[in-house]
Design an enzyme around this catalytic site. Structure first.
Site: not given
Ligand code: NAD
Ligand code: DAU
Length: 339
Positions: A192, A125-127, A82, A33, A183, A100, A153, A276, A157
């Site tokens: 968050k 992720t589901d995004e 990560a 990390d 989560n 990253t 983001y 947002r 991903k």
């Protein structure tokens, strides 16, 4: 099994390490990390002295450091948690997300190719599926839903997922991917929704709800996600994607009101703020595949999970108060000051 867990000082990675050390005492875990703003060594304090655990501070984009670790450890499995994970930060400054989330994933998979691996698991992720309309409650994300991202983001991903599938097809790398819904639980960084609302409510500060608070998220207790990832790395099939979620859709405003009720705080703390940019309306996972193929089902109901979570924040004030009294104050002022 010798497992490298990247991002283990963060929310889900930290919970995953606690889960595996308890469930599989014969496994060895090496946490890699970078300790960004989101990484917190106190999350790992309970396992730091364990002989089955090693912590290494390094960046997943640092090829030399990653290769050195593989030469020292020859892991059987790599689980990549990560990432830069906060949508709002990606809207402010996408660069580090691309670095990253995309380049870091490629570097880890290059190391897996070079040194050999039984399984590389990408925590996604589901995004990556974009969002669903509020007026079609019959629609859910399946593994076949097209990738259709909204934010820097989620785009980073999705790029990592595509790379992982390409490494499987082109190089035969034994890759699996999990795409989980939102989560919540212990050690969740207070930028968050749920931990931010708990911390602000406990401090009698305004509760900033974006837009009208009607956006829907599909909430899963973090330990259920950890159990799913653990199952996939042991019993999942190479090259497969698994959706993870528990059919627990809730509107943001209802979550915030529930937190007020549980903490005995007035709803007058709720403050509606500017929305947002590009805000996804609804996420909803169809977890039929992981249930059918690996027998996974969520075990913690939202009613139990949110109470356990609130209790954890009440009993571990030092963990989150240390965070919100540091650099986080500048972040908060920048994000919410003139909103
Ligand atoms: P988090 O932000 O709490 O933790 C991220 C961790 O990664 C931190 O410890 C940080 O120090 C580390 N890190 C960041 N950049 C790094 C780098 N370059 N090299 C090494 N370490 C680095 O994130 P989280 O919420 O625990 O999410 C973990 C993973 O799960 C992410 O990949 C995220 O996309 C995915 N995910 C999260 C959720 C959620 O609801 N939080 C849901 C589905 C999927
Ligand atoms: O769906 C999985 C994703 O869930 C993960 O991939 C991400 O890493 C994780 O951060 C999370 O993304 P969200 O954007 O859904 O989570 P967040 O907690 O930032 O916001 C949840 C909802 O609450 C969203 O609709 C925005 C809203 N919100 C959030 C914050 C921080 C508010 O209304 N006010 C706030 O202050």
């Amino acid at each position: 099994m010798n497992i490298i867990v990247t991002g283990g000082a963060g929310f889900i990675g930290g919970n995953f390490i606690h889960y595996v050390i308890k469930k599989h005492p014969d496994d060895r875990i090496v946490c890699l990390d970078k300790l960004t703003y989101a990484g917190n060594l106190s999350t790992l304090a309970p396992v730091m002295e364990s002989s089955a655990f090693r912590f290494v501070r390094a960046d997943i984009c640092d090829r030399e450091a990653v290769y050195r670790l593989f030469e020292e450890e020859y892991p059987d499995v790599v689980v990549n948690f990560a990432a830069e994970s906060h949508v709002d930060r990606s809207i402010e400054d996408p660069g580090v997300f691309l670095q990253t989330n995309i380049m870091g994933t490629a570097t880890l998979m290059d190391a897996c190719r070079k040194y050999g691996i039984r399984r590389y698991h990408q925590v996604s992720t589901d995004e990556v599926y974009g969002d669903l309309p509020l007026d079609r409650p019959d629609l859910f994300f399946t593994e076949e839903t097209p990738i259709h991202t909204s934010s820097p983001y989620s785009s980073s991903k999705a790029s990592a997922d595509l790379l992982a599938l390409a490494y499987h097809r082109t190089y035969g790398l034994p890759v699996t991917i999990s795409r989980c819904s939102n989560n919540y639980g212990p050690y969740h960084f207070p930028e968050k929704l749920i931990p931010l609302m708990i911390a602000n409510a406990l401090n009698d500060k305004p509760l900033p709800v974006y837009g009208q608070g009607l956006n829907v998220r599909d909430w899963l207790y973090v330990e259920d996600h950890c159990r799913a990832v653990d199952l996939i790395i042991r019993e999942g099939k190479d090259g497969e994607v698994y959706n993870v979620g528990g059919h627990n859709e809730m509107r943001n405003i209802d979550i915030v009101k529930l937190i007020c009720r549980e903490l005995g705080k007035s709803e007058s703390l709720i403050t509606y703020v500017a929305d947002r940019k590009g805000h996804d309306m609804r996420y909803a996972i169809d977890p039929a595949k992981i249930h059918r193929e690996l027998g996974w089902l969520p075990e913690t109901s939202f009613a139990d999970g949110i109470r356990k979570t609130i209790r954890w924040y009440l009993e571990n004030r030092e963990w989150w108060e240390t965070i919100i009294s540091g650099e986080y104050r500048n972040y908060y002022e920048n994000m919410y000051g003139n909103r």
